[in-house]
Design a protein around this motif. Structure first.
Motif, PDB file in Angstrom:
ATOM      1  N   ASP A  58      75.545 101.735  39.232  1.00 39.50           N
ATOM      2  CA  ASP A  58      74.417 102.615  38.568  1.00 39.50           C
ATOM      3  C   ASP A  58      73.768 102.017  37.295  1.00 39.50           C
ATOM      4  O   ASP A  58      73.386 102.779  36.364  1.00 39.50           O
ATOM      5  CB  ASP A  58      74.921 103.762  38.306  1.00 39.50           C
ATOM      6  N   ARG A  59      73.524 100.704  37.025  1.00 34.46           N
ATOM      7  CA  ARG A  59      73.287 100.185  35.765  1.00 34.46           C
ATOM      8  C   ARG A  59      73.925 100.302  34.644  1.00 34.46           C
ATOM      9  O   ARG A  59      73.273 100.580  33.606  1.00 34.46           O
ATOM     10  CB  ARG A  59      71.660 100.584  35.827  1.00 34.46           C
ATOM     11  N   LYS A  60      75.172 100.830  34.754  1.00 29.47           N
ATOM     12  CA  LYS A  60      75.895 100.923  33.464  1.00 29.47           C
ATOM     13  C   LYS A  60      77.431 100.384  33.727  1.00 29.47           C
ATOM     14  O   LYS A  60      77.735 100.205  35.004  1.00 29.47           O
ATOM     15  CB  LYS A  60      76.102 102.362  33.137  1.00 29.47           C
ATOM     16  N   ILE A  61      77.878  99.905  32.742  1.00 30.30           N
ATOM     17  CA  ILE A  61      79.402  99.629  32.530  1.00 30.30           C
ATOM     18  C   ILE A  61      80.385 100.812  32.952  1.00 30.30           C
ATOM     19  O   ILE A  61      80.308 101.874  32.258  1.00 30.30           O
ATOM     20  CB  ILE A  61      79.959  98.772  31.407  1.00 30.30           C
ATOM     21  N   VAL A  62      81.069 100.695  34.098  1.00 35.41           N
ATOM     22  CA  VAL A  62      81.867 102.050  34.422  1.00 35.41           C
ATOM     23  C   VAL A  62      83.398 101.597  34.402  1.00 35.41           C
ATOM     24  O   VAL A  62      84.293 102.306  34.522  1.00 35.41           O
ATOM     25  CB  VAL A  62      81.381 102.438  35.872  1.00 35.41           C
ATOM     26  N   GLY A  63      83.858 100.250  34.257  1.00 35.66           N
ATOM     27  CA  GLY A  63      85.196  99.830  34.242  1.00 35.66           C
ATOM     28  C   GLY A  63      85.394  98.655  33.322  1.00 35.66           C
ATOM     29  O   GLY A  63      84.396  97.841  33.294  1.00 35.66           O
ATOM     30  N   ILE A  64      86.501  98.250  32.807  1.00 32.54           N
ATOM     31  CA  ILE A  64      86.797  96.945  32.036  1.00 32.54           C
ATOM     32  C   ILE A  64      88.201  96.713  32.096  1.00 32.54           C
ATOM     33  O   ILE A  64      89.006  97.570  32.455  1.00 32.54           O
ATOM     34  CB  ILE A  64      86.377  97.517  30.652  1.00 32.54           C
ATOM     35  N   VAL A  65      88.540  95.593  31.915  1.00 31.62           N
ATOM     36  CA  VAL A  65      89.881  95.155  31.833  1.00 31.62           C
ATOM     37  C   VAL A  65      90.023  93.754  30.966  1.00 31.62           C
ATOM     38  O   VAL A  65      89.061  93.091  30.992  1.00 31.62           O
ATOM     39  CB  VAL A  65      90.485  94.648  33.399  1.00 31.62           C
ATOM     40  N   VAL A  66      91.000  93.591  30.347  1.00 36.66           N
ATOM     41  CA  VAL A  66      91.246  92.566  29.107  1.00 36.66           C
ATOM     42  C   VAL A  66      92.691  92.135  29.209  1.00 36.66           C
ATOM     43  O   VAL A  66      93.638  92.901  29.796  1.00 36.66           O
ATOM     44  CB  VAL A  66      90.699  92.960  27.705  1.00 36.66           C
ATOM     45  N   PHE A  67      92.875  90.985  28.694  1.00 38.02           N
ATOM     46  CA  PHE A  67      94.232  90.383  28.838  1.00 38.02           C
ATOM     47  C   PHE A  67      94.598  89.621  27.511  1.00 38.02           C
ATOM     48  O   PHE A  67      93.583  88.891  26.956  1.00 38.02           O
ATOM     49  CB  PHE A  67      94.462  89.149  29.912  1.00 38.02           C
ATOM     50  N   LEU A  68      95.674  89.463  27.069  1.00 38.58           N
ATOM     51  CA  LEU A  68      96.016  88.904  25.901  1.00 38.58           C
ATOM     52  C   LEU A  68      97.313  88.118  26.436  1.00 38.58           C
ATOM     53  O   LEU A  68      98.168  88.358  27.256  1.00 38.58           O
ATOM     54  CB  LEU A  68      96.695  89.501  24.762  1.00 38.58           C
ATOM     55  N   LYS A  69      97.589  86.954  25.746  1.00 42.03           N
ATOM     56  CA  LYS A  69      98.684  85.993  26.112  1.00 42.03           C
ATOM     57  C   LYS A  69      99.982  86.533  25.407  1.00 42.03           C
ATOM     58  O   LYS A  69      99.865  87.277  24.215  1.00 42.03           O
ATOM     59  CB  LYS A  69      98.433  84.466  25.510  1.00 42.03           C
ATOM     60  N   SER A  70     101.083  86.712  26.051  1.00 42.85           N
ATOM     61  CA  SER A  70     102.429  87.169  25.539  1.00 42.85           C
ATOM     62  C   SER A  70     103.409  86.337  26.088  1.00 42.85           C
ATOM     63  O   SER A  70     103.028  84.966  26.544  1.00 42.85           O
ATOM     64  CB  SER A  70     102.369  88.456  25.985  1.00 42.85           C
ATOM     65  N   PHE A  71     104.578  86.882  25.839  1.00 41.21           N
ATOM     66  CA  PHE A  71     105.579  85.743  26.461  1.00 41.21           C
ATOM     67  C   PHE A  71     106.792  86.552  26.609  1.00 41.21           C
ATOM     68  O   PHE A  71     107.181  87.595  26.332  1.00 41.21           O
ATOM     69  CB  PHE A  71     106.012  84.804  25.220  1.00 41.21           C
ATOM     70  N   ILE A  72     107.805  85.998  27.256  1.00 39.46           N
ATOM     71  CA  ILE A  72     109.148  86.506  27.756  1.00 39.46           C
ATOM     72  C   ILE A  72     110.100  85.216  26.843  1.00 39.46           C
ATOM     73  O   ILE A  72     109.976  84.138  27.406  1.00 39.46           O
ATOM     74  CB  ILE A  72     109.441  86.205  29.330  1.00 39.46           C
ATOM     75  N   LEU A  73     111.085  85.831  26.423  1.00 37.96           N
ATOM     76  CA  LEU A  73     111.995  85.115  25.782  1.00 37.96           C
ATOM     77  C   LEU A  73     113.150  85.339  26.603  1.00 37.96           C
ATOM     78  O   LEU A  73     113.910  86.269  26.855  1.00 37.96           O
ATOM     79  CB  LEU A  73     112.242  85.629  24.299  1.00 37.96           C
TER      80      LEU A  73
END
Length: 220
Positions: A58-73
């Protein structure tokens, strides 16, 4: 409804922050910090620009998703890079239409093509277990405080991606939000009422309580 997914552009920043604010306002706590988190995390060296997607309808932003690097020790001292997903948000009036599922499926495919091992997040068990994630406990993955947590979920991105990768999961420190700075940032937006005691806040309290101490084989 025609929904298109595309990478976020600098001119989208304010609108994306407004989407996060609308989606999370009074959800986990009175008010929210997620729009401030988005504002500061884009400049993090661990921010993954190739996975910064918006959903448009509908000509607008309705959802977003972002990511960051992380880690498992791992328990034997090895360190493995993984991805942290979130915030992921959909405008309230567009929720329950599959938009969040679309964003997850799309970015999961790209993350795998980029060579990442797995995606982790903390979220509602009732939802994320339906969109390709499994309880982290199944992989013997705990929080950085060395606890099993029902909200901690994992999505391996290829077969045996987490074979032998058991240990503690560490998010980027940027997720440790300064609440005072978040409140100052919120003053740049139209005023909204902060409400305490919503049903989603009560559910969040229940999920937070779903933590248990890890016991190694030597402790048993």
């Amino acid at each position: 409804m025609d929904i298109k997914l595309r990478l976020e552009q600098p001119e989208d920043y304010r609108e994306v922050e407004e989407v996060a604010r609308e989606a999370f306002w009074n959800f986990y706590a009175p008010g929210c910090d997620e729009h401030y988190l988005l504002h500061i995390m884009r400049s993090s060296p661990n921010f993954v620009k190739g996975l910064d997607f918006v959903a448009v309808a509908d000509r607008k932003i309705v959802g977003i998703v972002v990511f960051l690097k992380s880690f498992i020790l791992t328990d034997d001292g090895c360190k493995y890079e993984v991805l942290s997903m979130g915030p992921i948000a959909v405008l309230p009036q567009y929720q329950r239409m599959g938009i969040g599922r679309m964003l997850i499926a799309h970015t999961r495919k790209i993350a795998a093509e980029m060579g990442y091992r797995a995606i982790l997040l903390c979220g509602e068990p009732r939802y994320y277990s339906k969109v390709g994630f499994e309880a982290a406990e199944h992989f013997n993955i705990r929080t950085s405080e060395d606890k099993y947590f029902a909200a901690l979920h994992v999505c391996p991105l290829y077969p045996d991606a987490l074979a032998g990768v058991s240990g503690r999961y560490y998010e980027d420190v940027i997720y440790n939000i300064d609440s005072d700075k978040a409140k100052e940032f919120d003053k740049l937006f139209p005023r909204k009422e902060r409400i305490e005691g919503t049903s989603s806040q009560k559910r969040f309290g229940e999920v937070l309580a779903m933590q248990k101490n890890y016991k190694s084989s030597s402790d048993k």
